[in-house]
Design a protein around this motif. Structure first.
Motif, PDB file in Angstrom:
ATOM      1  N   GLY A  82       0.572  -1.171  -0.428  1.00  0.00           N
ATOM      2  CA  GLY A  82      -0.269   0.078  -0.353  1.00  0.00           C
ATOM      3  C   GLY A  82       0.824   1.047   0.084  1.00  0.00           C
ATOM      4  N   GLY A  83       0.371   2.288  -0.866  1.00  0.00           N
ATOM      5  CA  GLY A  83       1.354   2.982  -1.100  1.00  0.00           C
ATOM      6  C   GLY A  83       2.450   3.713  -1.731  1.00  0.00           C
ATOM      7  N   ILE A  84       2.843   2.281  -2.455  1.00  0.00           N
ATOM      8  CA  ILE A  84       3.819   2.520  -3.043  1.00  0.00           C
ATOM      9  C   ILE A  84       4.127   3.001  -4.347  1.00  0.00           C
ATOM     10  CG2 ILE A  84       6.030   1.004  -4.139  1.00  0.00           C
ATOM     11  CD1 ILE A  84       5.768   0.705  -0.912  1.00  0.00           C
ATOM     12  N   ARG A  85       4.968   3.721  -4.784  1.00  0.00           N
ATOM     13  CA  ARG A  85       5.013   4.254  -6.059  1.00  0.00           C
ATOM     14  C   ARG A  85       4.500   3.703  -6.985  1.00  0.00           C
ATOM     15  NH1 ARG A  85       8.400   9.815  -8.284  1.00  0.00           N
ATOM     16  NH2 ARG A  85       7.711  10.245 -10.405  1.00  0.00           N
ATOM     17  N   PRO A  86       4.100   3.396  -8.370  1.00  0.00           N
ATOM     18  CA  PRO A  86       3.793   2.340  -9.315  1.00  0.00           C
ATOM     19  C   PRO A  86       5.073   2.704 -10.163  1.00  0.00           C
ATOM     20  CG  PRO A  86       2.184   3.666  -9.624  1.00  0.00           C
ATOM     21  CD  PRO A  86       2.270   4.699  -9.027  1.00  0.00           C
ATOM     22  N   LEU A  87       5.856   1.272 -10.672  1.00  0.00           N
ATOM     23  CA  LEU A  87       6.389   1.399 -11.633  1.00  0.00           C
ATOM     24  C   LEU A  87       6.324   1.730 -12.545  1.00  0.00           C
ATOM     25  CD1 LEU A  87       7.746  -2.481 -10.826  1.00  0.00           C
ATOM     26  CD2 LEU A  87       9.179  -0.459 -10.277  1.00  0.00           C
ATOM     27  N   GLY A  88       7.734   2.708 -13.854  1.00  0.00           N
ATOM     28  CA  GLY A  88       7.458   2.791 -15.149  1.00  0.00           C
ATOM     29  C   GLY A  88       7.613   2.328 -15.903  1.00  0.00           C
ATOM     30  N   ASP A  89       6.585   2.521 -16.921  1.00  0.00           N
ATOM     31  CA  ASP A  89       6.758   1.755 -18.224  1.00  0.00           C
ATOM     32  C   ASP A  89       7.255   0.690 -19.004  1.00  0.00           C
ATOM     33  OD1 ASP A  89       3.428   2.265 -17.974  1.00  0.00           O
ATOM     34  OD2 ASP A  89       4.179   3.714 -19.325  1.00  0.00           O
ATOM     35  N   GLY A  90       8.277   1.085 -18.584  1.00  0.00           N
ATOM     36  CA  GLY A  90       9.394   0.169 -19.175  1.00  0.00           C
ATOM     37  C   GLY A  90      10.437  -0.802 -18.455  1.00  0.00           C
ATOM     38  N   PHE A  91       9.237  -1.294 -17.203  1.00  0.00           N
ATOM     39  CA  PHE A  91      10.471  -2.011 -15.943  1.00  0.00           C
ATOM     40  C   PHE A  91      10.505  -3.002 -16.099  1.00  0.00           C
ATOM     41  CE2 PHE A  91      11.261  -4.490 -11.774  1.00  0.00           C
ATOM     42  CZ  PHE A  91      11.933  -3.643 -11.772  1.00  0.00           C
ATOM     43  N   LEU A  92       9.183  -3.851 -16.907  1.00  0.00           N
ATOM     44  CA  LEU A  92       9.238  -4.855 -17.147  1.00  0.00           C
ATOM     45  C   LEU A  92       9.737  -4.649 -18.704  1.00  0.00           C
ATOM     46  CD1 LEU A  92       6.792  -6.440 -15.911  1.00  0.00           C
ATOM     47  CD2 LEU A  92       9.044  -6.217 -15.146  1.00  0.00           C
ATOM     48  N   GLY A  93      10.878  -3.807 -19.598  1.00  0.00           N
ATOM     49  CA  GLY A  93      10.680  -4.512 -20.631  1.00  0.00           C
ATOM     50  C   GLY A  93       9.737  -4.507 -21.758  1.00  0.00           C
ATOM     51  N   SER A  94      10.673  -5.697 -22.580  1.00  0.00           N
ATOM     52  CA  SER A  94       9.073  -6.198 -23.745  1.00  0.00           C
ATOM     53  C   SER A  94       8.399  -7.707 -23.741  1.00  0.00           C
ATOM     54  CB  SER A  94       9.741  -6.763 -24.316  1.00  0.00           C
ATOM     55  OG  SER A  94      10.233  -7.811 -24.623  1.00  0.00           O
ATOM     56  N   VAL A  95       8.707  -7.885 -21.273  1.00  0.00           N
ATOM     57  CA  VAL A  95       7.910  -8.535 -20.685  1.00  0.00           C
ATOM     58  C   VAL A  95       6.501  -7.855 -20.003  1.00  0.00           C
ATOM     59  CG1 VAL A  95       7.836 -10.225 -19.097  1.00  0.00           C
ATOM     60  CG2 VAL A  95      10.428  -9.762 -20.382  1.00  0.00           C
ATOM     61  N   THR A  96       5.622  -9.237 -20.388  1.00  0.00           N
ATOM     62  CA  THR A  96       4.296  -8.724 -19.517  1.00  0.00           C
ATOM     63  C   THR A  96       3.646  -8.919 -18.805  1.00  0.00           C
ATOM     64  OG1 THR A  96       3.462  -8.274 -21.991  1.00  0.00           O
ATOM     65  CG2 THR A  96       1.338  -8.312 -20.038  1.00  0.00           C
TER      66      THR A  96
END
Length: 231
Positions: free
Chosen positions: A44-58
């Motif tokens: 709870g309350g943790i900032r989301p990761l950026g869109d590129g964190f997982l690279g091409s992996v969903t």
């Protein structure tokens, strides 16, 4: 009951682990993938990761290697009261650089940090037992010299989250995450090549990225994977 010291069975245990991996691969075993990071899986309350964190992996599968984009973990910090135990082995330059990055990060983020040092495999085993006994939010292992013992013991403490920076385990369980980069991806005695262990590759900037990216991954329940930082 007296437990056999880690140093007395490292070689045979690693051989058995390698054989087990071959059998699993031949049998076509497929493990269940962890849930992807989201506001519902992160603490709870943790900032989301950026869109590129997982690279091409969903959705990364267990033991998968993902390639986060630089800065995609920026701003993801632990909640108040977060506790970490750091285990190091040796006083070489690479280990010292990694340990310094962790202590600096902990001070900056007001993380309660306990540092446990070791010189031998048996002492690394003892430090793991001590760390797990403290029940911290995360146990961090820094550098290549902790890898062999972590390989043997992290799977015995599935309730505890582990993070390894500057090295990785050959077959991590779901509670062990690693952050590596070129020249800092040692996988264990007898398993690694010379280019996976380059002390000059462990710079303060790399070490800083390793601890921040690794903790961000753990906070978002992306565990049991390897993060490979860009060259």
């Amino acid at each position: 009951m007296t437990r056999t010291p880690a140093s007395s069975f490292l070689s045979s245990a690693l051989t058995v682990a390698a054989a087990g991996a071959l059998v699993a691969a031949m049998a076509g075993c497929v493990a269940t993938a962890p849930e992807p990071a989201s506001s519902s899986t992160a603490q709870g309350g943790i900032r989301p990761l950026g869109d590129g964190f997982l690279g091409s992996v969903t959705t990364p599968t267990p033991e998968a290697t993902v390639n986060p984009e630089p800065g995609s973990w920026a701003g993801v910090v632990p909640p108040a009261g977060y506790r970490v135990a750091l285990i190091t082995a040796g006083a070489d330059a690479a280990t010292t650089t990694l340990a310094t990055a962790v202590t600096t990060w902990a001070e900056r983020e007001s993380v309660a940090l306990t540092v446990l040092t070791a010189s031998t495999d048996d002492e690394v085993e003892q430090r793991i037992d001590e760390a797990v006994g403290m029940a911290p939010d995360l146990v961090v292992g820094a550098g290549s010299r902790i890898v062999d013992v972590f390989t043997l013991l992290t799977g015995q403490h599935l309730q505890q989250q582990f993070l390894i920076i500057g090295a990785e385990l050959p077959e991590p369980t779901g509670n062990t995450t690693a952050v590596v980069w070129k020249g800092a991806s040692f996988r264990g005695t007898g398993l690694s090549t010379a280019d996976e262990l380059d002390p000059d590759a462990v710079t303060p900037a790399r070490a800083r990225d390793a601890i921040t990216a690794g903790v961000a991954s753990v906070l978002h329940d992306l565990t049991g994977i390897v993060l490979r930082l860009p060259s």
